[in-house]
Design a protein around this motif. Structure first.
Motif, short mmCIF file in Angstrom:
data_model
loop_
_atom_site.label_atom_id
_atom_site.label_comp_id
_atom_site.label_asym_id
_atom_site.label_seq_id
_atom_site.Cartn_x
_atom_site.Cartn_y
_atom_site.Cartn_z
N ARG A 18 0.88 -1.17 0.00
CA ARG A 18 0.00 0.00 0.00
C ARG A 18 0.91 1.22 0.00
NH1 ARG A 18 -3.26 -0.65 5.30
NH2 ARG A 18 -1.12 -1.05 5.97
N GLY A 20 1.70 5.29 -0.55
CA GLY A 20 1.18 6.66 -0.54
C GLY A 20 2.15 7.59 -1.24
N TRP A 21 1.65 8.74 -1.63
CA TRP A 21 2.48 9.75 -2.29
C TRP A 21 2.24 11.10 -1.63
CZ3 TRP A 21 6.24 11.63 -5.21
CH2 TRP A 21 6.13 12.94 -5.66
N SER A 22 3.34 11.81 -1.36
CA SER A 22 3.24 13.18 -0.87
C SER A 22 4.24 14.04 -1.61
CB SER A 22 3.51 13.24 0.64
OG SER A 22 3.54 14.59 1.08
N THR A 48 -1.66 2.67 -8.23
CA THR A 48 -2.72 2.91 -7.23
C THR A 48 -2.23 3.74 -6.04
OG1 THR A 48 -2.23 0.82 -6.10
CG2 THR A 48 -3.89 0.77 -7.86
N ALA A 49 -1.06 4.35 -6.16
CA ALA A 49 -0.54 5.17 -5.06
C ALA A 49 -1.53 6.28 -4.72
CB ALA A 49 0.81 5.77 -5.45
N THR A 50 -1.80 6.45 -3.45
CA THR A 50 -2.81 7.41 -3.01
C THR A 50 -2.15 8.63 -2.35
OG1 THR A 50 -2.99 6.25 -0.89
CG2 THR A 50 -4.52 5.62 -2.65
N PRO A 51 -2.74 9.82 -2.54
CA PRO A 51 -2.17 11.02 -1.92
C PRO A 51 -2.22 10.95 -0.39
CG PRO A 51 -3.76 11.57 -3.65
CD PRO A 51 -3.90 10.10 -3.38
N VAL A 52 -1.16 11.44 0.23
CA VAL A 52 -1.07 11.49 1.69
C VAL A 52 -0.68 12.91 2.08
CG1 VAL A 52 0.08 10.63 3.76
CG2 VAL A 52 -0.40 9.07 1.87
N ASN A 122 -2.30 3.84 7.28
CA ASN A 122 -3.11 3.36 6.15
C ASN A 122 -2.28 3.02 4.92
OD1 ASN A 122 -5.62 3.69 7.55
ND2 ASN A 122 -5.45 5.89 7.20
N CYS A 123 -0.95 3.03 5.04
CA CYS A 123 -0.11 2.62 3.92
C CYS A 123 1.18 2.04 4.46
CB CYS A 123 0.16 3.78 2.95
SG CYS A 123 0.73 5.29 3.73
#
Length: 252
Positions: A18, A20-22, A48-52, A122-123
């Protein structure tokens, strides 16, 4: 940080990470091309990297890192006296500025570690740009005020995305992900939970599988004459270069 003894680093396969990307946009401006290229590289490896949002998690990190670093240099100056480069005294000034602003570095350290731990609930890992400024040309001997973009004149500005995590004790690694818009290497930083180095290594392997290592260029020798030899040539010039940088700018 010592690696967890029970981790077998030869086993990099496992369930999907999982990620994340910031873009770390909250602290200081990152070069737009470098920000774009870093994000594109992460999405290429992890679609599928999600913004953090790390703005609150790392709010106290600059005060913790710069204060602690300044205190270390100040102790060295007091103990050893003379012979330090102007950069060292400038780092002491940065640490002094943090404490003058009433920031307790121990409290800031605890807040930073707790904030990042919460962001990683969450990641498994969070990817970020590793630098704020693209790599300098290899023909440039001494990057200084006249070679950096406005707002990133000091070397601590150039690499703040990396030292931002130094106070967290989290495992961190950097992978070069091809060349970017400006023809320079694109460094992506991978941050994991404390004690979970394996997740970081797995993410690095996925990035390196997507972006094979670049050919190694022979480094320039320190005594080799370079066409773009700028910057200070004496201790006095170096001191003037650093004195022109506002130490409080890193804490705003």
């Amino acid at each position: 940080t010592p690696c967890t003894p029970s981790v077998d680093f030869t086993r990099l396969d496992g369930p999907a990470l999982r990620v994340g990307w910031s873009g770390l946009e909250f602290f200081d401006a990152i070069d737009p091309d470098l920000l774009h290229d870093s994000h594109a590289a992460v999405l290429a490896a992890f679609p599928t990297a999600t913004p953090v949002n790390l703005s609150q998690a790392l709010r106290w990190s600059p005060a913790a890192f710069l204060s602690f670093r300044g205190m270390f240099f100040r102790d060295s100056l007091t103990r050893d006296g003379v012979g330090f480069k102007p950069e060292i005294t400038w780092n002491c000034t940065v640490g002094d500025a943090a404490r003058e602003l009433g920031q307790n570095w121990r409290d800031a350290l605890d807040r930073t570690r707790a904030g990042l731990a919460a962001a990683l609930e969450n990641c498994d890992v969070i990817c970020t740009p590793a630098l704020a400024t693209p790599a300098f040309d290899s023909t440039l001997r001494y990057p200084c005020l006249d070679t950096a973009r406005p707002g990133a004149e000091a070397y601590l500005h150039w690499m703040w995305p990396s030292w931002l995590f130094s106070a967290t004790l989290s495992p961190v690694a950097v992978v070069t992900c091809g060349l970017g818009r400006q023809g320079m290497p694109v460094p992506v930083q991978v941050v994991g939970r404390y004690g979970e180095e394996l997740a970081v290594l797995r993410a690095c392997k996925a990035l390196q599988d997507r972006f094979p290592p670049l050919p190694v260029v022979d480094p320039q020798q320190g005594a080799h004459p370079l066409p773009q030899h700028r910057g200070p040539r004496t201790a006095e010039e170096a001191r003037a270069c650093h004195d022109a940088t506002d130490p409080r700018g890193l804490l705003k």
